[in-house]
Design an enzyme around this catalytic site. Structure first.
Site, short mmCIF file in Angstrom:
data_model
loop_
_atom_site.label_atom_id
_atom_site.label_comp_id
_atom_site.label_asym_id
_atom_site.label_seq_id
_atom_site.Cartn_x
_atom_site.Cartn_y
_atom_site.Cartn_z
N TYR A 63 0.87 -1.18 0.00
CA TYR A 63 0.00 0.00 0.00
C TYR A 63 0.91 1.23 0.00
O TYR A 63 1.58 1.52 0.98
CB TYR A 63 -0.92 0.03 1.23
CG TYR A 63 -1.90 -1.13 1.29
CD1 TYR A 63 -2.26 -1.84 0.16
CD2 TYR A 63 -2.47 -1.50 2.50
CE1 TYR A 63 -3.16 -2.89 0.23
CE2 TYR A 63 -3.37 -2.55 2.58
CZ TYR A 63 -3.71 -3.25 1.44
OH TYR A 63 -4.60 -4.29 1.51
N PHE A 213 -13.14 -5.45 1.75
CA PHE A 213 -14.27 -4.72 1.17
C PHE A 213 -15.56 -4.95 1.99
O PHE A 213 -16.64 -5.20 1.41
CB PHE A 213 -14.51 -5.10 -0.29
CG PHE A 213 -13.42 -4.70 -1.25
CD1 PHE A 213 -12.45 -3.76 -0.91
CD2 PHE A 213 -13.36 -5.25 -2.54
CE1 PHE A 213 -11.45 -3.40 -1.81
CE2 PHE A 213 -12.37 -4.89 -3.44
CZ PHE A 213 -11.41 -3.97 -3.07
N PRO A 214 -15.49 -4.89 3.32
CA PRO A 214 -16.72 -5.13 4.12
C PRO A 214 -17.81 -4.09 3.84
O PRO A 214 -18.99 -4.37 4.04
CB PRO A 214 -16.22 -5.03 5.57
CG PRO A 214 -14.99 -4.16 5.49
CD PRO A 214 -14.34 -4.53 4.18
N GLY A 216 -17.97 -2.66 0.79
CA GLY A 216 -18.08 -2.60 -0.67
C GLY A 216 -16.81 -2.12 -1.34
O GLY A 216 -16.71 -2.10 -2.56
N1 LIG Z 1 -6.52 -8.98 0.81
C1 LIG Z 1 -6.89 -8.16 -0.14
O1 LIG Z 1 -6.76 -8.46 -1.33
C2 LIG Z 1 -7.48 -6.83 0.22
C3 LIG Z 1 -8.08 -6.05 -0.79
C4 LIG Z 1 -8.64 -4.85 -0.43
C5 LIG Z 1 -8.61 -4.42 0.90
N2 LIG Z 1 -8.01 -5.19 1.85
C6 LIG Z 1 -8.00 -4.79 3.27
O2 LIG Z 1 -9.35 -4.63 3.68
C7 LIG Z 1 -9.52 -3.36 4.31
C8 LIG Z 1 -10.92 -2.87 4.06
O3 LIG Z 1 -11.15 -2.70 2.68
P1 LIG Z 1 -11.33 -1.30 1.96
O4 LIG Z 1 -10.87 -0.20 2.83
O5 LIG Z 1 -10.75 -1.42 0.61
O6 LIG Z 1 -12.88 -1.24 1.72
P2 LIG Z 1 -14.16 -0.99 2.69
O7 LIG Z 1 -13.74 -1.05 4.12
O8 LIG Z 1 -15.22 -1.88 2.21
O9 LIG Z 1 -14.59 0.48 2.29
C9 LIG Z 1 -13.74 1.56 2.26
C10 LIG Z 1 -14.42 2.67 1.48
O10 LIG Z 1 -15.61 3.06 2.15
C11 LIG Z 1 -15.52 4.42 2.55
N3 LIG Z 1 -16.07 4.50 3.90
C12 LIG Z 1 -15.57 3.96 5.03
N4 LIG Z 1 -16.38 4.19 6.08
C13 LIG Z 1 -17.43 4.89 5.59
C14 LIG Z 1 -18.60 5.42 6.18
N5 LIG Z 1 -18.85 5.28 7.48
N6 LIG Z 1 -19.47 6.09 5.38
C15 LIG Z 1 -19.23 6.23 4.07
N7 LIG Z 1 -18.13 5.75 3.44
C16 LIG Z 1 -17.24 5.08 4.21
C17 LIG Z 1 -14.07 4.78 2.49
O11 LIG Z 1 -13.89 6.15 2.16
P3 LIG Z 1 -13.32 7.23 3.23
O12 LIG Z 1 -11.85 7.03 3.28
O13 LIG Z 1 -13.73 8.52 2.64
O14 LIG Z 1 -14.01 6.94 4.52
C18 LIG Z 1 -13.57 3.90 1.36
O15 LIG Z 1 -13.85 4.50 0.11
C19 LIG Z 1 -8.43 -2.50 3.67
O16 LIG Z 1 -8.12 -1.40 4.48
C20 LIG Z 1 -7.29 -3.48 3.54
O17 LIG Z 1 -6.57 -3.53 4.75
C21 LIG Z 1 -7.46 -6.39 1.52
#
Ligand SMILES: NC(=O)c1ccc[n+]([C@@H]2O[C@H](COP(=O)([O-])OP(=O)(O)OC[C@H]3O[C@@H](n4cnc5c(N)ncnc54)[C@H](OP(=O)(O)O)[C@@H]3O)[C@@H](O)[C@H]2O)c1
Length: 289
Positions: A63, A213-214, A216
């Site tokens: 990252y 992506f919990p 989305g």
């Molecule tokens: N193993 C893998 O291949 C893999 C792939 C992807 C991710 N991951 C891990 O999984 C974690 C979670 O995934 P992710 O961060 O990609 O996706 P996510 O948790 O599903 O969603 C993050 C997105 O939602 C927004 N968001 C968060 N809280 C919100 C809220 N309360 N209201 C409105 N929008 C909100 C964030 O924007 P803002 O920043 O504006 O809040 C960001 O755009 C990552 O941090 C990473 O550590 C692992």
């Protein structure tokens, strides 16, 4: 302040963590590449997460690359004793921000050392081998060679526990013959439920399932049903999406990602939300649709 301990705990390898954690991917720059627009804000998010009791942070040295781990170190080092930092290896970034497989012994060893250096630790708590047979979802392929490299680094004391990411049930079974698998990290949320049976099997085996992506991911969840359930409960759709995961299975550990303090607080406050049976049933129909 929300008491996130009320969501309970689950085993993550030889550690026990609260079920509400934090994913650090959003702390890098746009496209998870380069520095963030506001480094001070990124540091504030991490410190607030730990102040609110988060003891499980998910990251990777790819990252940024390097950027997110360096921000974690600046914000939180020396780390609290109870903090478990989970990282992942198996990919490297191109100069064009692309995500490319990196599974040779040299690349995996380099990645482990990059994580150690940038996080400022002598051993990594948990390292997920992020499989790339298909970058977008689990796909069959042999994992013995790269997993054996990680198991050897584990024997040398550089890694405490090993997990698999973007993995199929067969790969997890194969992996468990090589080393103990502490966790599985795959894409899963209330609209993306391909791992339903897998999660139940892992729960029976006592293995943590950590959905990425919990909320989305790059396209946050949108659904009329989700919005209606949230309005009825006086909560936000993102809180309901997290509460649904918490109720879905006891081995699910959450790592919602955000770069915004307000969103972090909102997400952690999902711990206060108990979903009634009728809400669960309505939300279950989203994934079935
Ligand atoms: N193993 C893998 O291949 C893999 C792939 C992807 C991710 N991951 C891990 O999984 C974690 C979670 O995934 P992710 O961060 O990609 O996706 P996510 O948790 O599903 O969603 C993050 C997105 O939602 C927004 N968001 C968060 N809280 C919100 C809220 N309360 N209201 C409105 N929008 C909100 C964030 O924007 P803002 O920043 O504006 O809040 C960001 O755009 C990552 O941090 C990473 O550590 C692992």
């Amino acid at each position: 302040m929300t008491d996130i301990a009320q969501t309970g705990t689950f085993q993550l390898g030889d550690r026990t963590v609260k079920r509400l954690g934090y994913g650090a991917m959003q702390l890098a720059g746009p496209g998870v590449f380069g520095p963030p627009r506001d480094r001070a804000a990124a540091i504030a998010v991490l410190r607030e997460a730990v102040a609110q009791g988060v003891d499980h942070i998910d990251t990777s040295d790819f990252y940024g690359p390097h950027v997110t781990n360096q921000i974690i170190r600046e914000a939180l080092h020396p780390y609290p004793d109870d903090l478990v930092i989970v990282t992942k290896v198996g990919a490297k970034r191109g100069a064009d921000a692309s995500w490319n497989p990196a599974f040779s012994a040299e690349e995996l060893t380099q990645a482990v050392h990059d994580n150690l250096r940038n996080l400022g630790v002598d051993a990594l708590d948990v390292v997920n081998l992020r499989l790339m047979f298909d970058v977008h979802g689990p796909a069959e392929g042999l994992i013995e060679a790269p997993l054996t490299v990680l198991a050897e680094l584990q024997r040398k004391g550089l890694i405490r526990r090993i997990g698999l990411s973007n993995a199929t049930p067969r790969q997890v079974a194969d992996g468990r013959r090589i080393t103990e698998i502490a966790c599985v990290q795959n894409q899963y949320n209330l609209a993306h439920r391909g791992d339903d049976a897998f999660i139940d099997d892992l729960a029976a085996a006592g293995i943590a399932y950590v959905p990425f992506f919990p909320l989305g991911g790059f396209s946050p969840l949108q659904s009329d049903t989700l919005s209606e359930v949230a309005a009825g409960l006086g909560a936000t759709p993102m809180q309901v999406a997290l509460a649904w995961l918490l109720r879905r299975s006891p081995n699910i550990l959450l790592i919602p990602g955000t770069s915004a303090l307000g969103h972090l607080r909102e997400n952690l406050a999902a711990a206060d939300l108990a979903l009634p049976d009728a809400a669960m049933a309505a939300l279950d129909r989203i994934g079935a649709a």
